[in-house]
Design a protein around this motif. Structure first.
Motif, PDB file in Angstrom:
ATOM      1  N   ARG A  57       0.832  -1.207   0.000  1.00 54.38           N
ATOM      2  CA  ARG A  57       0.000   0.000   0.000  1.00 54.38           C
ATOM      3  C   ARG A  57       0.867   1.257   0.000  1.00 54.38           C
ATOM      4  O   ARG A  57       1.937   1.287   0.609  1.00 54.38           O
ATOM      5  N   GLU A 111      -3.371   5.384  -1.165  1.00 56.33           N
ATOM      6  CA  GLU A 111      -4.382   4.407  -0.759  1.00 56.33           C
ATOM      7  C   GLU A 111      -4.760   4.613   0.709  1.00 56.33           C
ATOM      8  O   GLU A 111      -5.924   4.475   1.091  1.00 56.33           O
ATOM      9  N   GLU A 112      -3.756   4.957   1.512  1.00 61.90           N
ATOM     10  CA  GLU A 112      -4.023   5.187   2.937  1.00 61.90           C
ATOM     11  C   GLU A 112      -4.959   6.382   3.138  1.00 61.90           C
ATOM     12  O   GLU A 112      -5.834   6.363   4.014  1.00 61.90           O
ATOM     13  N   GLN A 119     -15.595  -2.693  -3.471  1.00 67.43           N
ATOM     14  CA  GLN A 119     -14.652  -3.778  -3.743  1.00 67.43           C
ATOM     15  C   GLN A 119     -13.232  -3.236  -3.941  1.00 67.43           C
ATOM     16  O   GLN A 119     -12.257  -3.838  -3.483  1.00 67.43           O
ATOM     17  N   GLU A 157     -11.857  -2.235  -0.558  1.00 67.57           N
ATOM     18  CA  GLU A 157     -11.549  -3.432   0.213  1.00 67.57           C
ATOM     19  C   GLU A 157     -10.233  -4.047  -0.258  1.00 67.57           C
ATOM     20  O   GLU A 157      -9.438  -4.550   0.540  1.00 67.57           O
ATOM     21  N   PHE A 158      -9.998  -3.985  -1.572  1.00 65.74           N
ATOM     22  CA  PHE A 158      -8.736  -4.468  -2.135  1.00 65.74           C
ATOM     23  C   PHE A 158      -7.554  -3.710  -1.522  1.00 65.74           C
ATOM     24  O   PHE A 158      -6.557  -4.311  -1.094  1.00 65.74           O
ATOM     25  N   GLU A 206      -7.579  -2.091   1.319  1.00 63.63           N
ATOM     26  CA  GLU A 206      -7.548  -2.372   2.759  1.00 63.63           C
ATOM     27  C   GLU A 206      -6.741  -3.630   3.059  1.00 63.63           C
ATOM     28  O   GLU A 206      -6.059  -3.723   4.084  1.00 63.63           O
ATOM     29  N   HIS A 207      -6.776  -4.593   2.151  1.00 66.77           N
ATOM     30  CA  HIS A 207      -6.081  -5.859   2.370  1.00 66.77           C
ATOM     31  C   HIS A 207      -4.620  -5.826   1.926  1.00 66.77           C
ATOM     32  O   HIS A 207      -3.892  -6.805   2.142  1.00 66.77           O
ATOM     33  N   LEU A 208      -4.190  -4.738   1.313  1.00 66.31           N
ATOM     34  CA  LEU A 208      -2.778  -4.647   0.942  1.00 66.31           C
ATOM     35  C   LEU A 208      -1.926  -4.405   2.178  1.00 66.31           C
ATOM     36  O   LEU A 208      -2.262  -3.572   3.015  1.00 66.31           O
ATOM     37  N   PRO A 209      -0.809  -5.111   2.327  1.00 67.20           N
ATOM     38  CA  PRO A 209       0.097  -4.832   3.449  1.00 67.20           C
ATOM     39  C   PRO A 209       0.815  -3.504   3.232  1.00 67.20           C
ATOM     40  O   PRO A 209       0.899  -3.007   2.103  1.00 67.20           O
ATOM     41  N   THR A 210       1.330  -2.935   4.301  1.00 71.41           N
ATOM     42  CA  THR A 210       2.058  -1.669   4.167  1.00 71.41           C
ATOM     43  C   THR A 210       3.529  -1.904   3.822  1.00 71.41           C
ATOM     44  O   THR A 210       4.147  -1.072   3.152  1.00 71.41           O
ATOM     45  N   PRO A 247       4.522 -10.502   5.203  1.00 70.04           N
ATOM     46  CA  PRO A 247       4.193  -9.168   5.715  1.00 70.04           C
ATOM     47  C   PRO A 247       5.002  -8.814   6.953  1.00 70.04           C
ATOM     48  O   PRO A 247       5.498  -9.712   7.659  1.00 70.04           O
TER      49      PRO A 247
END
Length: 373
Positions: free
Chosen positions: A132, A136-137, A169, A172-173, A175-179, A199
């Motif tokens: 991410r 996106e954040e 959607q 949500e995609f 949101e599921h990405l790691p930083t 991660p």
């Protein structure tokens, strides 16, 4: 020799030895442990030469074909689906094995849904390892705590436009990405070397050490800091490299292609695919890592894309009505590769004598724009 009734050990030890770099002491401990097994019957290792694994790296156990790997590295797309489509066409000709994406995939550009479509196509075609970015954040933070973005505002209009044109959607995609995290090499069930993403919260002291290729640390700005900027704070980069467990630190955010060596580690910024700051404009920047003989070879690219076609999309989307001065600054940056996006924000802060840009009068933005012409 191994006791004949120790079938599991007899079958698994060659695999264990071939996948891990044993020091002399660890190997002797392993042999000593086997001799402690109470049994009177022994048989030899079949077709397994202990000397071949002695003091070898894990990489030596992989077939010659499995040692070769090519990974593309992209970052800071900022919604530029024209540039991404061009780069993907190029990568197909390079027969790459996967794509590393370092964040800032959307915001600021026209028709965000088109970018999301190309991103999904990319994920369907290639193995992808994505983290991410700060853009996106921002979008996710607007869900948690509404930011009162306004259409037509130079301050927040482009973010508002992007947010309104993304689906649940899509969010949500993100949101599921790691930083951030690390990419390590492991052997899959077919005996092939593959990249595996770990991660940040799952990294242990052994994660990078056990990798079957030189581990890659992935982040957007800096490890643990989405907005960490090595361009503005070079001392931050040196500190991270000095304490890095991986061989290479991959990061973006600055939009400038860069490669540095320090403390026997490498930092690579592939540059911005969608909004490159190169003083030229109209070029997508990215890199390709090629694994050869247990070492990553780095090659950086800058390829032209259809800039005129992309700028025409700004007009079709009516982006200036959404983002006003900042939308025009973005177009100017795309055209010449000079960061008028940042320069405009910087000048507005100076004129308003404020770090926060919330609800600033549009006249301040227009004055900054005029001064920078």
């Amino acid at each position: 020799y191994i006791p004949s009734d120790s079938k599991y050990i007899r079958n698994s030890l060659p695999l264990i030895l071939s996948q891990h770099a044993f020091s002399v002491s660890r190997f002797l401990n392993c042999v000593l442990s086997l001799h402690l097994i109470k049994s009177k019957q022994y048989l030899a290792f079949y077709n397994f030469d202990i000397e071949r694994c002695w003091d070898k790296t894990p990489f030596d156990s992989i077939s010659q074909k499995g040692r070769h790997m090519k990974l593309a590295v992209i970052s800071d797309l900022h919604g530029n689906y024209y540039a991404l489509a061009k780069v993907l066409a190029f990568l197909r000709s390079q027969e790459i094995d996967g794509i590393i994406g370092l964040g800032d995939f959307v915001t600021d550009g026209p028709f965000p849904q088109r970018m999301m479509r190309v991103l999904r196509e990319m994920q369907e075609e290639f193995p992808c390892y994505l983290v991410r970015g700060n853009r996106e954040e921002y979008l996710l933070e607007n869900i948690r705590h509404p930011q009162n973005w306004k259409a037509g505002s130079s301050t927040s209009g482009l973010l508002d436009y992007t947010f309104r044109n993304l689906t649940g959607q899509d969010l949500e995609f993100f949101e599921h990405l790691p930083t951030d995290g690390v990419l390590v090499g492991k052997i899959n069930e077919s005996g092939r070397l593959i990249p595996v993403f770990v991660p940040q919260e799952e990294i242990t002291p052994d994660t990078c050490r056990e990798s079957l290729f030189p581990a890659l640390r992935l982040c957007h700005g800096a490890p643990g800091e989405l907005r960490g900027n090595f361009g503005l704070h070079p001392e931050l980069l040196l500190s991270h490299l000095e304490n890095l467990d991986a061989a290479i630190l991959l990061g973006g955010h600055s939009h400038k292609q860069e490669q540095r060596e320090y403390a026997e580690k490498t930092y690579l910024n592939p540059g911005s695919l969608g909004l490159a700051l190169d003083g030229v404009g109209g070029h997508a920047h990215f890199a390709i890592l090629t694994l050869e003989n247990s070492t990553w070879q780095i090659e950086c690219f800058q390829i032209p894309y259809d800039l005129e076609g992309y700028l025409a999309e700004f007009d079709r989307a009516g982006l200036e009505t959404h983002g006003s001065v900042l939308a025009r600054s973005l177009k100017r940056t795309l055209t010449c590769g000079v960061n008028y996006f940042y320069l405009t924000v910087k000048r507005v802060r100076e004129l308003a004598d404020a770090l926060a840009l919330t609800d600033l009068d549009e006249e301040v933005w227009k004055k900054a724009e005029q001064e920078l012409k």
